[in-house]
Design a protein around this motif. Structure first.
Motif, mmCIF file in Angstrom:
data_model
loop_
_atom_site.group_PDB
_atom_site.id
_atom_site.type_symbol
_atom_site.label_atom_id
_atom_site.label_comp_id
_atom_site.label_asym_id
_atom_site.label_seq_id
_atom_site.Cartn_x
_atom_site.Cartn_y
_atom_site.Cartn_z
ATOM 1 N N GLN A 11 0.832 -1.209 0.000
ATOM 2 C CA GLN A 11 0.000 0.000 0.000
ATOM 3 C C GLN A 11 0.867 1.260 0.000
ATOM 4 O OE1 GLN A 11 -2.717 -0.034 3.336
ATOM 5 N NE2 GLN A 11 -3.552 1.960 2.784
ATOM 6 N N ALA A 12 1.922 1.211 0.790
ATOM 7 C CA ALA A 12 2.822 2.369 0.856
ATOM 8 C C ALA A 12 3.492 2.605 -0.488
ATOM 9 C CB ALA A 12 3.865 2.141 1.949
ATOM 10 N N ALA A 13 3.869 1.514 -1.165
ATOM 11 C CA ALA A 13 4.500 1.644 -2.480
ATOM 12 C C ALA A 13 3.517 2.219 -3.487
ATOM 13 C CB ALA A 13 5.009 0.283 -2.943
ATOM 14 N N ALA A 14 2.279 1.780 -3.412
ATOM 15 C CA ALA A 14 1.248 2.276 -4.328
ATOM 16 C C ALA A 14 1.097 3.780 -4.162
ATOM 17 C CB ALA A 14 -0.072 1.559 -4.067
ATOM 18 N N GLN A 15 1.122 4.233 -2.908
ATOM 19 C CA GLN A 15 1.006 5.672 -2.656
ATOM 20 C C GLN A 15 2.232 6.427 -3.161
ATOM 21 O OE1 GLN A 15 0.234 5.923 1.553
ATOM 22 N NE2 GLN A 15 -1.818 5.040 1.346
ATOM 23 N N MET A 16 3.396 5.846 -2.898
ATOM 24 C CA MET A 16 4.640 6.520 -3.280
ATOM 25 C C MET A 16 4.725 6.708 -4.793
ATOM 26 S SD MET A 16 8.543 5.386 -2.297
ATOM 27 C CE MET A 16 8.556 3.862 -3.217
ATOM 28 N N TRP A 17 4.347 5.651 -5.523
ATOM 29 C CA TRP A 17 4.466 5.728 -6.987
ATOM 30 C C TRP A 17 3.167 6.173 -7.657
ATOM 31 C CZ3 TRP A 17 6.804 0.243 -6.396
ATOM 32 C CH2 TRP A 17 8.184 0.342 -6.090
ATOM 33 N N ASN A 18 2.138 6.368 -6.848
ATOM 34 C CA ASN A 18 0.831 6.723 -7.360
ATOM 35 C C ASN A 18 0.331 5.706 -8.404
ATOM 36 O OD1 ASN A 18 -1.461 8.242 -7.449
ATOM 37 N ND2 ASN A 18 -0.673 9.688 -8.998
ATOM 38 N N LYS A 19 0.392 4.464 -8.002
ATOM 39 C CA LYS A 19 -0.062 3.372 -8.876
ATOM 40 C C LYS A 19 -1.120 2.571 -8.126
ATOM 41 C CE LYS A 19 3.217 4.110 -11.986
ATOM 42 N NZ LYS A 19 2.860 4.795 -13.245
ATOM 43 N N PRO A 20 -1.937 1.828 -8.849
ATOM 44 C CA PRO A 20 -2.931 0.988 -8.141
ATOM 45 C C PRO A 20 -2.235 -0.108 -7.322
ATOM 46 C CG PRO A 20 -3.269 0.930 -10.543
ATOM 47 C CD PRO A 20 -2.038 1.736 -10.301
ATOM 48 N N GLU A 21 -2.752 -0.354 -6.146
ATOM 49 C CA GLU A 21 -2.143 -1.350 -5.272
ATOM 50 C C GLU A 21 -2.089 -2.727 -5.930
ATOM 51 O OE1 GLU A 21 -3.817 -0.856 -1.296
ATOM 52 O OE2 GLU A 21 -2.960 -2.818 -0.818
ATOM 53 N N SER A 22 -3.072 -3.003 -6.771
ATOM 54 C CA SER A 22 -3.133 -4.329 -7.412
ATOM 55 C C SER A 22 -1.951 -4.559 -8.347
ATOM 56 C CB SER A 22 -4.440 -4.469 -8.179
ATOM 57 O OG SER A 22 -4.520 -3.442 -9.161
#
Lengths: 164, 781
Positions: free
Chosen positions: B149-160
């Motif tokens: 989830q943190a990576a998704a936020q950092m890169w602004n990508k979908p968590e999936s």
């Protein structure tokens, strides 16, 4: 009374009673804890060390009888844990609780020094002084054969990590 | 906790709660566990978080288990006591697998005892696997989900689209990746996922890289190099060494001793009597008529404190003490008298009926074949190779201890009540123990060390001599069984009646037995035999009894599985087929299969699982062909037993020479402990060790009493099996079943005793009904 002894090639002087067993000199005076106490009567051999290369129970050797004999303990088996016996013990994943294993490795290394390629009967004979309460005897035997196959240059003939 | 969010220092994963972490704990009934296991003083067991023992109500929090450091290492906390069962390696494996890191990058750290953070910090009942299989994976998977989830936020990508691998997060489409350490600090503000969410994201077992792979003992480097690792190796500043001499009979009090002479000996710092002025905890131990149960954890004795252990021990050899030996120093408290008394009791009315189904007496009269037999087994001692010891520092109303207790919280109440401090002022460190086998479920050595530290004013390391250990155990209780069984013409077992004569308080209502000296009403074979009775009688005992590896089962399996063999032979049936047929028998009473099946710890006996391992071990050992092809004097024996949720069937091939010298040639072990073997290397090591331990116990081991005194003193008269005597080959296979994984350290042991006894019968026709074998003239070849 003062005694000078040589442990793992290093001389130390200790001021202890003449009847103090080497085991307790090592553990409580020199603070070397690798050699283990199990019974105090030479029955379990958790306290096995090399005395001039021979496996002996250190609980049965009084400090006054050590003299100039060279003592090797588990801490001195190798500088970095790479004696074939140590590597074999790791590769075969021998220990359960691990408490007897210093004594087992000292007995095994003395055996291998005398008989580089021991048979099962040789192993039975040399290793039956050492108790393992957890019953790791099958792996101890396996590890001794593996260590023997590593030979002096240390190259194992078999590979693999933990025993299956 | 405050954490600076910089990456140049250790960052902690920070989450507030992982909901539902206790769901796995419901497996094990609290009362099933309570028998004979050391607990907190006062008999309580702490707030059972989600059904755990002594654990917190809160579910496991990631921050208590995982530390991520910028060097790419992952420190994983091991929360349970390690006494050789491999749990310090195994529990972190579960976390590391779901965290998705490489094992080579894992650093394992032992926690202290902290019930506010960690549930079930015990080593007992083979419970570590079933209790932790889900919560430890929740810890790892919960952290992994938050990192995603943190990576998704950092890169602004979908968590999936975020994946993880080897301690890194990846966004494959944009070819981005980052190590976990870069994200760890972001987790502090995140809401942790629910247990449901976590479990939905558990890895598919086919993707496991750590679970199911043989993983070497995490302490191996220290063990092979002789590094200080065990409790006995602890050193703290200013520490003195102590021995503690107790009286010759349990409960003895000091009358006189040569105090002045002892204090003058070389190296002696102090010497004094520790007077027992506190009541013992009413939970475990022997039971005496008209009195509450007495754990007897702190016994009166003489403490000698010195500059080295050898000085203390040397002074003890000069000790001249006289003792008030109390009411148990009498001839009736002798092993021969116990045996005679058991026979006398067997001839009268049983003290209690533990279970009665149908009409065993009538069924016996109508049976085609009947067998009557008396079985007996002795007290035995745990004999951990590392003698009991504890280092304690009692100072300014606080006490710090270093011990290898299997249930370290059990020391808290004992130390508090005996030293007069609050439990909150006690800190306990968990140090690797040189063997446990149930002995370290008791904390007598810890309360002794705390008392000696308090009274001497020094930090002390108390080390028992081997003689102390063998004379002051919580022994596996001996027992006597007077059995009658009947089979009909078709080979069906129609009747089974067992009068079990054990130790306890005979006139108590209901009958109170000594610790670990009872048998439950649904213990095998009760669920399968229509006319079944278990009667229990008791006689007083002079010593403490308690749990030893597979409590009760370790002796009961010998009795039940040997007697089944007798019935099979009486019926003229093959012993394996006879057991398979017995497992298919049904009885009309519906409650029989419900509830707890004896010592299965919460799980009822499952006949199809036991049939499965029975068939597997027959196949592994090539039973049908091998039994016909063995030379004269060599026999095959088979037995199974269910305990601690594990199903084990074992076959032994035994050669018996003319002079009763035996050699166990090979043993086959078939086990069903669920769908996953977490660490095969350790599992196999322990299964093999359990077999060797069982053979050791049955050949030699016996604690005998004479006028209340234990007669064995050291390994010269209490023998353990040695290399040349041990079975050289033990083949182990696991039958995978769709059940959560359970433990193996205990259930692997019980079947080997009857398997060997049945093999001796098969080889010679000699039916051994009493242990140890040495008393019947047997020895190893």
């Amino acid at each position: 009374m003062a005694y000078t002894l040589t442990v793992n090639g290093k001389k130390s002087t200790v001021d202890v009673p003449a009847d103090m067993p080497l085991l307790w000199v090592l553990r409580d005076v020199l603070k070397m804890h690798g050699t283990k106490f199990g019974c105090g009567i030479g029955q379990c051999r958790a306290c096995t060390v090399h005395v001039d290369g021979k496996a002996q129970p250190s609980c049965q050797l009084q400090i006054s009888a050590v003299g100039n004999k060279a003592i090797t303990t588990i801490e001195g088996l190798s500088a970095d844990g790479t004696h074939p016996v140590q590597r074999a013990w790791e590769q075969v994943d021998v220990p359960q609780c691990g408490y007897c294993q210093a004594g087992q490795m000292m007995a095994a290394s003395a055996l291998l020094a005398a008989k580089p390629k021991p048979t099962d009967a040789d192993i039975d004979q040399a290793m039956s002084y050492n108790l393992c309460r957890c019953g790791t005897y099958i792996r101890i035997r396996q590890a001794i054969h593996l260590a023997a196959s590593m030979g002096r240059n240390g190259a194992a003939h078999t590979t693999g990590s933990a025993a299956q | 906790m405050t954490t600076k969010k910089t990456l140049d220092r250790r960052s902690f994963l920070r989450v507030t709660a992982l909901a539902g972490g206790g769901v796995a704990f419901g497996l094990i009934g609290k009362d099933a566990f309570a028998q004979g296991r050391g607990g907190r003083g006062g008999g309580g067991r702490g707030g059972a978080g989600g059904g755990g023992f002594g654990g917190p109500a809160a579910p496991p929090k990631v921050e208590n288990y995982i530390k991520i450091t910028p060097d790419g290492k992952f420190t994983i906390m091991a929360k349970n006591p390690e006494v050789g069962q491999g749990v310090r390696t195994m529990l972190p494996m579960l976390i590391a697998e779901e965290l998705d890191v490489d094992w080579k990058d894992v650093v394992i750290e032992q926690t202290d005892v902290d019930p506010s953070k960690y549930a079930g910090q015990i080593a007992g009942g083979s419970t570590a696997t079933p209790q932790n299989w889900i919560p430890m994976r929740q810890v790892g998977a919960g952290a992994r989900l938050m990192l995603r989830q943190a990576a998704a936020q950092m890169w602004n990508k979908p968590e999936s689209e975020i994946t993880t691998r080897s301690g890194k997060v990846y966004h494959e489409p944009s070819k981005q990746s980052a190590p976990y350490s870069q994200l760890a600090s972001k987790l502090e503000s995140m809401t942790p996922p629910s247990a449901e969410e976590i479990e939905k994201n558990f890895k598919d077992p086919k993707d496991y890289k750590i679970i199911g792979k043989s993983t070497v003992n995490c302490d191996i480097k220290a063990i092979i190099a002789g590094k200080p690792l065990f409790t006995i190796d602890q050193e703290i500043p200013g520490m003195k060494f102590a021995v503690y001499q107790k009286g010759p009979v349990f409960g003895s009090k000091v009358k006189t001793w040569n105090e002045a002479e002892i204090k003058k000996m070389p190296g002696i710092v102090d010497a004094f009597v520790v007077v027992k002025d506190q009541p013992n905890t009413p939970f475990i131990g022997y039971r005496e008529e008209g009195k509450p149960a007495d754990a007897g954890d702190l016994q009166e004795g003489i403490a000698i404190v010195a500059d080295s252990w050898w000085y203390a021990q040397s002074a003890r050899k000069k000790l001249q003490a006289t003792w008030d030996e109390g009411p148990r120093a009498t001839p009736e408290h002798s092993s021969t008298a116990y045996a005679a008394k058991a026979v006398e009791i067997s001839k009268g009315e049983p003290h209690s009926t533990t279970r009665k189904d149908g009409d065993p007496d009538a069924a016996l009269k109508g049976a085609a074949h009947t067998v009557e037999a008396a079985y007996a087994y002795p007290f035995i001692s745990h004999a951990d190779l590392e003698p009991q010891n504890c280092t304690a520092n009692f100072k300014d109303g606080k006490c710090e201890i270093w011990s290898s207790s299997q249930i370290p919280t059990g020391a808290f109440g004992l130390i508090a009540s005996n030293t007069g401090i609050e439990q909150s002022n006690i800190t306990a460190h968990m140090i690797r123990g040189g063997g446990g086998f149930g002995r370290r479920l008791y904390n007598d050595y810890a309360v002794e060390a705390a008392m000696i530290s308090k009274m001497s004013g020094h930090p002390v390391k108390l080390v028992w001599a081997r003689e102390d250990d063998l004379a002051n155990d919580y022994y596996r209780p001996g027992g006597f069984h007077f059995l009658k069984g009947g089979v009909d013409a078709s080979g069906k077992v129609t009747a089974w009646a067992d009068h079990f004569v054990t130790y306890g308080a005979p006139k108590s209502m209901p009958l109170q037995t000594s610790s670990a000296a009872n048998i439950g009403p649904t213990e095998f074979p009760q669920p399968f035999i229509e006319n079944y009775a278990l009667y229990t009688s008791a006689q007083p005992v002079a010593i403490r009894t308690g749990s030893l590896r597979a409590p009760t089962s370790n002796a009961l399996a010998f009795v039940v599985q040997s007697f089944i063999d007798e019935l099979a032979h009486a019926a003229g049936k093959d012993p394996v087929q006879f057991r398979i047929d017995l497992l298919a028998q049904t009885k009309p009473e519906p409650p029989a299969r419900g509830g707890r099946g004896g010592f299965g710890f919460g799980n009822a006996f499952n006949a199809s699982r036991m049939t499965g391992v029975t068939k597997l071990v027959a196949q592994m050992s090539d039973w049908n062909n091998r039994k016909k092809s063995l030379p004269k004097g060599t026999g095959l024996g088979m037995a199974f037993h269910f305990s601690h949720s594990g199903y084990f069937a074992e076959v032994a091939e035994v050669k018996v020479e003319a002079n009763k010298k035996i050699k166990v040639n090979k043993v086959w072990v078939a086990a069903d402990i669920g769908r996953q073997i977490i660490n095969p290397s350790m599992a196999n090591n322990e299964a093999q060790g359990a077999v060797i331990d069982g053979i050791s116990a049955m050949m030699f081991q016996e604690i005998t009493l004479n006028n209340g005194r234990v007669q064995q003193s050291n390994f010269n008269n209490y023998k353990l099996i040695r290399m040349a005597q041990a079975v050289p080959e033990v083949e182990v296979q696991y039958l995978t079943s769709d059940n959560n994984p359970t433990g193996l350290g205990e259930p692997a042991m019980p079947p080997i005793l009857p398997a060997v006894a049945n093999a001796i019968f098969s080889a010679t026709g000699d039916r051994v009904r009493s242990l140890p074998l040495k008393n019947s003239g047997y020895d190893f070849a």
